[in-house]
Structures are given as structure tokens and as C-alpha cells.
Motif scaffolding. Structure first.
Motif, mmCIF file in Angstrom:
data_model
loop_
_atom_site.group_PDB
_atom_site.id
_atom_site.type_symbol
_atom_site.label_atom_id
_atom_site.label_comp_id
_atom_site.label_asym_id
_atom_site.label_seq_id
_atom_site.Cartn_x
_atom_site.Cartn_y
_atom_site.Cartn_z
ATOM 1 N N ASP A 152 0.839 -1.199 0.000
ATOM 2 C CA ASP A 152 0.000 0.000 0.000
ATOM 3 C C ASP A 152 0.878 1.255 0.000
ATOM 4 N N PRO A 153 0.868 2.050 -1.080
ATOM 5 C CA PRO A 153 1.728 3.237 -1.138
ATOM 6 C C PRO A 153 1.309 4.339 -0.170
ATOM 7 N N ARG A 154 0.090 4.247 0.366
ATOM 8 C CA ARG A 154 -0.372 5.263 1.318
ATOM 9 C C ARG A 154 0.212 5.063 2.714
ATOM 10 N N ARG A 155 0.812 3.912 2.957
ATOM 11 C CA ARG A 155 1.410 3.630 4.259
ATOM 12 C C ARG A 155 2.702 4.403 4.433
ATOM 13 N N ASP A 156 2.949 4.829 5.682
ATOM 14 C CA ASP A 156 4.177 5.556 6.014
ATOM 15 C C ASP A 156 5.328 4.562 6.141
ATOM 16 N N PRO A 180 -0.478 4.378 10.947
ATOM 17 C CA PRO A 180 -0.384 4.625 9.497
ATOM 18 C C PRO A 180 0.829 3.984 8.823
ATOM 19 N N ARG A 233 3.981 0.734 8.647
ATOM 20 C CA ARG A 233 4.034 -0.674 8.244
ATOM 21 C C ARG A 233 4.364 -1.526 9.469
ATOM 22 N N ARG A 257 -7.198 0.707 12.758
ATOM 23 C CA ARG A 257 -6.883 1.759 11.779
ATOM 24 C C ARG A 257 -6.265 2.991 12.435
#
Length: 202
Positions: free
Chosen positions: A73-77, A100, A102, A97
Motif C-alpha cells: 500500500d503506497p499510502r502507508r508511512d 499509518p 508498516r 486503523r
């Protein structure tokens, strides 16, 4: 008396966490009554998972793809990694949730009584992730130690913190709002949220 095959199915279900022999028999009876719908769906789902289930080579999560959905997921920090003992802990935290970044699954915790040594866990892979170039050139700058609040869990957290000393990374751990002896998979989202918000340097 049920047939040997039905008893074998009940016995297999009874080995699952949270299901005893009586609950397993009730589940089998429910499935048998709905064998054309629920039982077929269950069998198809089990067969699909059996064929596609893999362990993520990046974090150790269990998914049907590699890398797993979280790592891909590219939205993950990518600069923040939360270290957990096992996949159930990862799922519990991610279900809330609140984190944010990995994850990294150790595959257990240090335990002299059970003969679990540092080399038996994926601590080396964690250090490689911290020392590496990072995902998309983003280096890891925080490692959150989310071990269970047990003696073995805290021993594991301190060992990892010692191994990370001298590296340019901030090491934090979940606040001790978690009940001592408690396990992440059994905690409500409010408790998990408070523990994540109140994490502190180790």
C-alpha cells in the motif's frame, strides 16, 4: 452417535482457538443442516485460502499475495515500523486503523523456558529493514515496539531496543495502559488507541 467422519470434523473444529468440543459439535450440526449453502461456501473459501495463502517476505504477515496488502500500500508511512509478536497482533492493531505505518512480525517472543532464542525470531530481518535503503528511498526513522505486556514480551522489547542502539532510529513502545499479562488480540479498540497515542521512547 454421529458417524466417524462427522466426529472427526467436530474434533478438527474443536482444536480451533475459542471452540471447545460442544461448540464444535453445534457448528458441525449447523453446517450439516445448511450443507448446500453454508458448507459449500466454507469449503470453497478454505480451499481458496489453502491454495493462495503465503507469508509476506517483507513483514511476515499472512496474506494471499506477496508482498502483503499492507506492505504494497503506497499510502502507508514507510518510515515507521510497528513490531509485533505474531500475525494476530498485527491484525488487531490494523483493525483499529490507528497506525499509518508498516509492520514487522517477529514470529514469537523470547522465552528461556520454551527455548526461544533471538535467532529463532525475525529480529535479523527487522535490523536489515532498519539498515536498508527503505521503501522508495524512504528510510525507517521510528520503530514502535508493540510487544504484549508479559514478562517475555517486555524482555523481547528490551532486547530489540538494545540491538537498535547506535542506529539513527527512534525507538518507542506502547504505553503501559495495556493490562499486564494482556494480549493485543483480545483488547478493544479504545484501549489500543490509547496505548498507541501514549507511546513513549524506550
Amino acid at each position: 452417535m454421529a458417524s466417524q467422519e462427522i466426529e472427526a470434523l467436530a474434533g478438527a473444529l474443536a482444536r480451533l482457538p475459542g471452540l471447545g468440543p460442544r461448540s464444535a459439535r453445534r457448528a458441525v450440526l449447523w453446517l450439516v443442516k445448511r450443507r448446500e449453502t453454508a458448507l459449500v461456501d466454507l469449503l470453497n473459501s478454505l480451499d481458496t485460502v489453502r491454495e493462495t495463502l503465503v507469508e509476506c517476505t517483507v513483514c511476515g504477515n499472512v496474506d494471499t499475495r506477496n508482498p502483503c496488502g499492507i506492505c504494497a500500500d503506497p499510502r502507508r508511512d514507510a518510515s515507521s515500523i510497528c513490531v509485533v509478536e505474531d500475525v494476530a497482533d498485527l491484525w488487531a492493531l490494523d483493525r483499529a486503523r490507528l497506525f499509518p505505518g508498516r509492520y514487522h512480525v517477529l514470529g514469537g517472543r523470547l522465552s528461556a523456558l520454551d527455548g526461544v532464542r533471538p535467532e529463532d525470531l525475525s529480529i535479523g530481518a527487522l535490523l536489515d529493514r532498519v539498515d536498508g535503503e527503505g521503501v522508495d528511498g524512504v528510510r525507517v526513522d521510528e520503530v514502535v515496539l508493540a510487544m504484549n505486556a508479559t514478562l517475555e514480551g517486555q524482555t523481547t522489547a528490551h532486547y530489540i531496543a538494545e540491538r537498535l542502539e547506535g542506529r539513527p532510529v527512534r525507538v518507542t513502545q506502547l504505553a503501559h495502559g495495556l493490562p499486564v499479562g494482556g494480549e493485543l488480540d483480545y483488547l478493544d479498540e479504545g484501549t489500543l488507541a490509547q496505548a498507541l497515542r501514549a507511546r513513549k521512547p524506550l
